[in-house]
Design a protein around this motif. Sequence first.
Motif, PDB file in Angstrom:
ATOM      1  N   LYS A 236     -16.167   3.623   7.115  1.00 18.35           N
ATOM      2  CA  LYS A 236     -15.491   2.563   7.497  1.00 18.35           C
ATOM      3  C   LYS A 236     -15.777   1.908   8.564  1.00 18.35           C
ATOM      4  O   LYS A 236     -15.293   0.867   9.575  1.00 18.35           O
ATOM      5  N   ARG A 237     -16.977   1.965   9.245  1.00 17.78           N
ATOM      6  CA  ARG A 237     -17.713   1.882  10.217  1.00 17.78           C
ATOM      7  C   ARG A 237     -19.277   1.108  10.199  1.00 17.78           C
ATOM      8  O   ARG A 237     -19.956   1.330  10.906  1.00 17.78           O
ATOM      9  N   PHE A 282     -10.590  -7.431  18.290  1.00 18.33           N
ATOM     10  CA  PHE A 282      -9.433  -6.519  18.319  1.00 18.33           C
ATOM     11  C   PHE A 282      -8.410  -7.148  19.059  1.00 18.33           C
ATOM     12  O   PHE A 282      -8.546  -8.428  19.609  1.00 18.33           O
ATOM     13  N   VAL A 286      -2.205  -4.592  20.832  1.00 17.95           N
ATOM     14  CA  VAL A 286      -2.136  -3.246  20.186  1.00 17.95           C
ATOM     15  C   VAL A 286      -2.953  -2.468  21.278  1.00 17.95           C
ATOM     16  O   VAL A 286      -2.759  -1.040  21.539  1.00 17.95           O
ATOM     17  N   GLY A 290      -1.963   0.904  22.732  1.00 14.79           N
ATOM     18  CA  GLY A 290      -2.538   2.291  22.675  1.00 14.79           C
ATOM     19  C   GLY A 290      -2.868   3.084  24.081  1.00 14.79           C
ATOM     20  O   GLY A 290      -2.478   4.185  24.011  1.00 14.79           O
ATOM     21  N   PHE A 312      -9.531   6.281  18.998  1.00 16.67           N
ATOM     22  CA  PHE A 312      -8.637   4.810  19.053  1.00 16.67           C
ATOM     23  C   PHE A 312      -9.919   3.982  19.016  1.00 16.67           C
ATOM     24  O   PHE A 312      -9.816   2.813  18.035  1.00 16.67           O
ATOM     25  N   THR A 314     -13.316   4.149  18.123  1.00 15.68           N
ATOM     26  CA  THR A 314     -14.268   4.159  17.126  1.00 15.68           C
ATOM     27  C   THR A 314     -13.708   4.237  15.739  1.00 15.68           C
ATOM     28  O   THR A 314     -14.283   3.652  14.696  1.00 15.68           O
ATOM     29  N   ASP A 315     -12.308   4.641  15.619  1.00 14.32           N
ATOM     30  CA  ASP A 315     -11.742   4.614  14.183  1.00 14.32           C
ATOM     31  C   ASP A 315     -10.638   3.399  13.936  1.00 14.32           C
ATOM     32  O   ASP A 315     -10.341   2.867  13.040  1.00 14.32           O
ATOM     33  N   VAL A 316     -10.178   2.937  15.161  1.00 10.63           N
ATOM     34  CA  VAL A 316      -9.147   1.770  15.055  1.00 10.63           C
ATOM     35  C   VAL A 316      -9.889   0.446  15.294  1.00 10.63           C
ATOM     36  O   VAL A 316      -9.729  -0.408  14.455  1.00 10.63           O
ATOM     37  N   VAL A 317     -10.460   0.489  16.417  1.00 13.68           N
ATOM     38  CA  VAL A 317     -11.329  -0.741  16.870  1.00 13.68           C
ATOM     39  C   VAL A 317     -12.584  -0.951  16.045  1.00 13.68           C
ATOM     40  O   VAL A 317     -13.400  -1.687  15.985  1.00 13.68           O
ATOM     41  N   LYS A 318     -13.147   0.337  15.881  1.00 14.68           N
ATOM     42  CA  LYS A 318     -14.388   0.439  14.883  1.00 14.68           C
ATOM     43  C   LYS A 318     -15.386   0.175  15.912  1.00 14.68           C
ATOM     44  O   LYS A 318     -16.465  -0.624  15.332  1.00 14.68           O
TER      45      LYS A 318
END
Length: 411
Positions: A236-237, A282, A286, A290, A312, A314-318
Motif C-alpha cells: 500500500k506504500r 494529506f 484529519v 489524529g 499514522f 506510514t500507514d494512513v498518510v503513507k
Amino acid sequence: MKVGRHLFMFLLLVAFSVWVMGLQSGVVASGKGTSGPSSPVAACKVPVKSSLGLSGKLGRIIAQTPICGPGCTQGCIDPSAPRGYLGLPGGPRPHLLIGLLWALWVGWIFSTVGAFGGIMAGVGHITIFGLANYAKGFKKTNLALNEFLTDSIRVSNMFLVGLSALVSTANYWRMKRIVAPLAVAMAIGAVGGAFGIAELTAGKISLREYIGYFGLAVFLVAGFMFYGTTQRALAKRKAAREAAKRFEKAAREGGEAAEGVKVLELGLTRCRFTFYGVEFQFNPLVAALGGFCIAIIAVFLGIGGGFLLVPFMTDVVKLPMFIVAGTSAFVVMIKMIIGIATYMLIKGVRVWWPLIGTELVGIFIGSMIGPRTQKYIPDIWLKRLFVLLAIYVGLRYTSKGFLGHSIVPPY
C-alpha cells in the motif's frame, strides 16, 4: 551500511548490559526506606507530621506518611535514613552512570525511528532504577505518595523524550526531512489532548494501574510495527517505497541533503508536497484529529506517542520512514512541553534532578547520533527487532500491572 549496523549492535549491547546491571541496582534501591520483614498495615498509624524540608505538594504528602518504627517497616519513612529519590529519606539512589548509558540508548532509538523512546525511558525508570517497587510500597499506607511517585515517573519519561524530540527535530529540519505542515497540524491537535489528559489524570493513577496500561501500550507498539513489515502493508506504500529508494540512492552517492521536502499546496483540507520528486498529500483536519487522540494516550502514559504517530504517518498518510522520524519528533516535542508544564507547574509534580540531568546528557548524545546513522540501517530490520523487544516488555509490564507479578524473567 556496515558502519550503521556495527554502531547499532554496539548500542544494543550497551542497552542489554545496562539492563542487567540496572536490574540488580534497581532491586537493591527499591528496598531502601521500606525494607525489613513484612508487617501489618495496621501497625503503621503514626504519621511523620513533618515535611522533612520538602516543599510543596510532596512535603504535605510526606507529613501524612507513616513513620518507620517497631512493627512498621514497609510503606513508611525513616527520617534518619540517607536521602534518595526526590530527597526522600530511604528513597532509591539510581546509579548515574547507568542512567547516562541507558539514556544514550533511549535517545538513539527515538531519533532513529521516531518511536520507542518513551517506552524505553519508562523501562529505565520503572524497572532499572527501582522506582516502581519503591512507589508500590506506599500503596496501602499512603496512596497519595504512591500516585505522586507514579506521576513523577511519567514526567521523568517526558523529559527524556522531550529533549530527544527537540534535538531530533533540529537535525532533521536541517536535513530537509520534516513535513512541516503535517507536523504543525498534528501538533495543534496534540496541544488540546496533552493538556486535557494531564489535567484529568494527575494524582489519580496508581502505580499498578500505570504499569498495566504501560504494558498494553507496548503491545500496541509491537502490533503496529509488525504490521508495517508485512507484504500487505508494504504493497500500500508504493509512493513511499519509491521516495525511499531515491533517498537511499542519493545517500549512497553522498547527496542526500541536496533535495528534501517541498510543499506544493497548503490548504485547510488538503496539503500536497514532494520528497525526492514523489508527490504526497494529506488532509490537515484529519491530521489534527489524529494528533489530538494520540496525545491523550501518550501523555497519560508519560511517553512520546511515536508508536502511534509513526504508524499514522506510514500507514494512513503513507510516508517513507526517512521523513516520518523527524516529523514525529516535532509533534512529540510539542506534546512533551505541554505535558511537562501541566504536570509540574499546575499539578506540582516533581522529578529528581540529579538523575534527570545526567540522563539528558545521554539523550543529547544519542539523539545526535540517530539521524546520522538512520540511513545506514534497513528499515524493516530495525522494526522486526523492536517487535521482539516490545513483545517481551509488554508481557512483563502487562502481567505485572494486572496480575501482580511478571510472567517473564526477571520475575
